[in-house]
Motif scaffolding. Structure first.
Motif, mmCIF file in Angstrom:
data_model
loop_
_atom_site.group_PDB
_atom_site.id
_atom_site.type_symbol
_atom_site.label_atom_id
_atom_site.label_comp_id
_atom_site.label_asym_id
_atom_site.label_seq_id
_atom_site.Cartn_x
_atom_site.Cartn_y
_atom_site.Cartn_z
ATOM 1 N N LEU A 174 31.519 37.435 26.810
ATOM 2 C CA LEU A 174 31.558 37.714 28.248
ATOM 3 C C LEU A 174 31.111 39.136 28.556
ATOM 4 O O LEU A 174 31.389 39.661 29.635
ATOM 5 C CB LEU A 174 32.974 37.501 28.796
ATOM 6 C CG LEU A 174 33.536 36.081 28.783
ATOM 7 C CD1 LEU A 174 34.315 35.813 27.503
ATOM 8 C CD2 LEU A 174 34.450 35.844 29.976
ATOM 9 N N SER A 175 30.436 39.773 27.621
ATOM 10 C CA SER A 175 30.050 41.169 27.803
ATOM 11 C C SER A 175 29.263 41.363 29.100
ATOM 12 O O SER A 175 28.356 40.587 29.411
ATOM 13 C CB SER A 175 29.193 41.642 26.628
ATOM 14 O OG SER A 175 29.950 41.614 25.437
ATOM 15 N N ARG A 176 29.660 42.378 29.860
ATOM 16 C CA ARG A 176 29.000 42.755 31.115
ATOM 17 C C ARG A 176 29.053 41.661 32.187
ATOM 18 O O ARG A 176 28.361 41.751 33.194
ATOM 19 C CB ARG A 176 27.544 43.162 30.865
ATOM 20 C CG ARG A 176 27.360 44.338 29.920
ATOM 21 C CD ARG A 176 25.889 44.616 29.651
ATOM 22 N NE ARG A 176 25.264 43.547 28.893
ATOM 23 C CZ ARG A 176 24.500 42.593 29.408
ATOM 24 N NH1 ARG A 176 24.231 42.567 30.705
ATOM 25 N NH2 ARG A 176 23.979 41.662 28.632
ATOM 26 N N ALA A 177 29.842 40.610 31.948
ATOM 27 C CA ALA A 177 29.976 39.579 32.982
ATOM 28 C C ALA A 177 30.581 40.202 34.238
ATOM 29 O O ALA A 177 31.465 41.051 34.164
ATOM 30 C CB ALA A 177 30.847 38.431 32.490
ATOM 31 N N VAL A 178 30.093 39.778 35.388
ATOM 32 C CA VAL A 178 30.591 40.273 36.668
ATOM 33 C C VAL A 178 31.631 39.277 37.175
ATOM 34 O O VAL A 178 31.324 38.098 37.378
ATOM 35 C CB VAL A 178 29.447 40.425 37.690
ATOM 36 C CG1 VAL A 178 29.994 40.885 39.035
ATOM 37 C CG2 VAL A 178 28.409 41.404 37.163
ATOM 38 N N VAL A 179 32.866 39.745 37.377
ATOM 39 C CA VAL A 179 33.955 38.841 37.747
ATOM 40 C C VAL A 179 34.531 39.191 39.123
ATOM 41 O O VAL A 179 35.686 38.917 39.412
ATOM 42 C CB VAL A 179 35.064 38.851 36.675
ATOM 43 C CG1 VAL A 179 34.551 38.264 35.371
ATOM 44 C CG2 VAL A 179 35.590 40.276 36.455
ATOM 45 N N THR A 180 33.710 39.752 39.977
ATOM 46 C CA THR A 180 34.153 40.175 41.301
ATOM 47 C C THR A 180 34.765 39.016 42.091
ATOM 48 O O THR A 180 34.167 37.944 42.203
ATOM 49 C CB THR A 180 32.974 40.759 42.093
ATOM 50 O OG1 THR A 180 32.402 41.840 41.345
ATOM 51 C CG2 THR A 180 33.426 41.271 43.449
ATOM 52 N N ASP A 181 35.983 39.253 42.606
ATOM 53 C CA ASP A 181 36.699 38.280 43.431
ATOM 54 C C ASP A 181 37.063 37.001 42.690
ATOM 55 O O ASP A 181 37.441 35.999 43.320
ATOM 56 C CB ASP A 181 35.903 37.934 44.699
ATOM 57 C CG ASP A 181 35.784 39.118 45.643
ATOM 58 O OD1 ASP A 181 36.712 39.944 45.660
ATOM 59 O OD2 ASP A 181 34.763 39.229 46.348
ATOM 60 N N SER A 182 36.950 36.981 41.377
ATOM 61 C CA SER A 182 37.460 35.853 40.607
ATOM 62 C C SER A 182 38.919 36.093 40.255
ATOM 63 O O SER A 182 39.387 37.234 40.229
ATOM 64 C CB SER A 182 36.634 35.624 39.343
ATOM 65 O OG SER A 182 35.383 35.041 39.669
ATOM 66 N N THR A 183 39.641 35.007 39.978
ATOM 67 C CA THR A 183 41.068 35.083 39.705
ATOM 68 C C THR A 183 41.358 34.546 38.310
ATOM 69 O O THR A 183 40.843 33.488 37.928
ATOM 70 C CB THR A 183 41.861 34.266 40.745
ATOM 71 O OG1 THR A 183 41.603 34.794 42.049
ATOM 72 C CG2 THR A 183 43.358 34.333 40.476
ATOM 73 N N PHE A 184 42.178 35.288 37.554
ATOM 74 C CA PHE A 184 42.597 34.859 36.223
ATOM 75 C C PHE A 184 44.118 34.785 36.197
ATOM 76 O O PHE A 184 44.791 35.760 36.529
ATOM 77 C CB PHE A 184 42.118 35.856 35.165
ATOM 78 C CG PHE A 184 40.621 35.913 35.010
ATOM 79 C CD1 PHE A 184 39.985 35.181 34.021
ATOM 80 C CD2 PHE A 184 39.856 36.704 35.859
ATOM 81 C CE1 PHE A 184 38.598 35.232 33.886
ATOM 82 C CE2 PHE A 184 38.478 36.755 35.730
ATOM 83 C CZ PHE A 184 37.845 36.023 34.740
ATOM 84 N N ARG A 185 44.661 33.633 35.810
ATOM 85 C CA ARG A 185 46.108 33.471 35.722
ATOM 86 C C ARG A 185 46.469 32.869 34.361
ATOM 87 O O ARG A 185 45.990 31.790 34.002
ATOM 88 C CB ARG A 185 46.634 32.545 36.824
ATOM 89 C CG ARG A 185 46.428 33.043 38.243
ATOM 90 C CD ARG A 185 47.190 32.159 39.234
ATOM 91 N NE ARG A 185 46.964 32.575 40.606
ATOM 92 C CZ ARG A 185 46.073 32.019 41.421
ATOM 93 N NH1 ARG A 185 45.326 31.012 40.977
ATOM 94 N NH2 ARG A 185 45.929 32.437 42.653
#
Length: 203
Positions: free
Chosen positions: A66-77
């Motif tokens: 997942l290197s440099r992946a953009v996760v803007t406004d994503s949710t991790f639970r």
């Protein structure tokens, strides 16, 4: 025949439950607005991809890049990551919710990753490489960094109360700028905390 990509496997669905994914995304590809519940990502390569407004609940990531992946406004639970490469991911731009002891990273390479300002109580980083990771202003109460390399990691302003650094390597933080009551350190780590005061310990 080329193996199916991750978007091919998702096939336009916006909610996926208990599904295993093995596909990849090219640098710059965008995945938007998909909810993943109790899914497994096995060997997925999404380095440099854009994962926007996605939700990952109780998902497992194994051997993913997942290197440099953009996760803007994503949710991790309550997600787990094992043997993943996650260099340069800015989790501070994501929504990290409901983190508990089940949310953990094991044997991951996470250099230059940012968790700045996040609530990360009870999280586990076990045997991870976290060179120059940013934990500034983060709530790390009861977090566990056992076996991890924290070279040049930034903990300025972090809440480290009851956090465990036993077995971790190369961590240094200014005890004047963090909350540290109840933290567990080994002898080497405790001695390094005196560096900021110019104290030299001679055996």
């Amino acid at each position: 025949m080329e193996p199916p990509t991750l978007p091919d496997q998702i096939a336009g669905e916006t909610y996926l439950d208990e599904t295993t994914f093995t596909g990849a995304m090219a640098d710059g590809d965008v995945l938007r607005g998909v909810e993943f519940d109790r899914c497994t990502f096995d060997g997925c390569v999404v380095a440099g991809a854009v994962l926007t407004d996605c939700t990952f609940s109780e998902c497992h990531f194994t051997g993913c890049d997942l290197s440099r992946a953009v996760v803007t406004d994503s949710t991790f639970r309550d997600c787990t990551f094992a043997d993943c490469v996650m260099m340069g991911v800015n989790f501070a731009a994501a929504h990290i919710g409901s983190l508990a002891a089940s949310f953990q990273f094991e044997r991951c390479r996470m250099d230059f990753t940012s968790f700045r300002g996040l609530s990360l109580t009870d999280c586990v980083w076990r045997d991870c490489r976290l060179t120059e990771a940013d934990f500034g202003e983060a709530d790390l109460r009861r977090a566990d960094f056992a076996g991890s390399d924290l070279s040049a990691a930034d903990f300025s302003g972090a809440d480290l109360r009851s956090a465990a650094f036993v077995g971790a390597h190369n961590y240094v933080f200014d005890v004047r700028s963090v909350q540290i009551k109840g933290a567990r350190l080994d002898v080497w780590g405790a001695a390094r905390l005196l560096d900021v005061f110019g104290v030299e310990i001679v055996s």
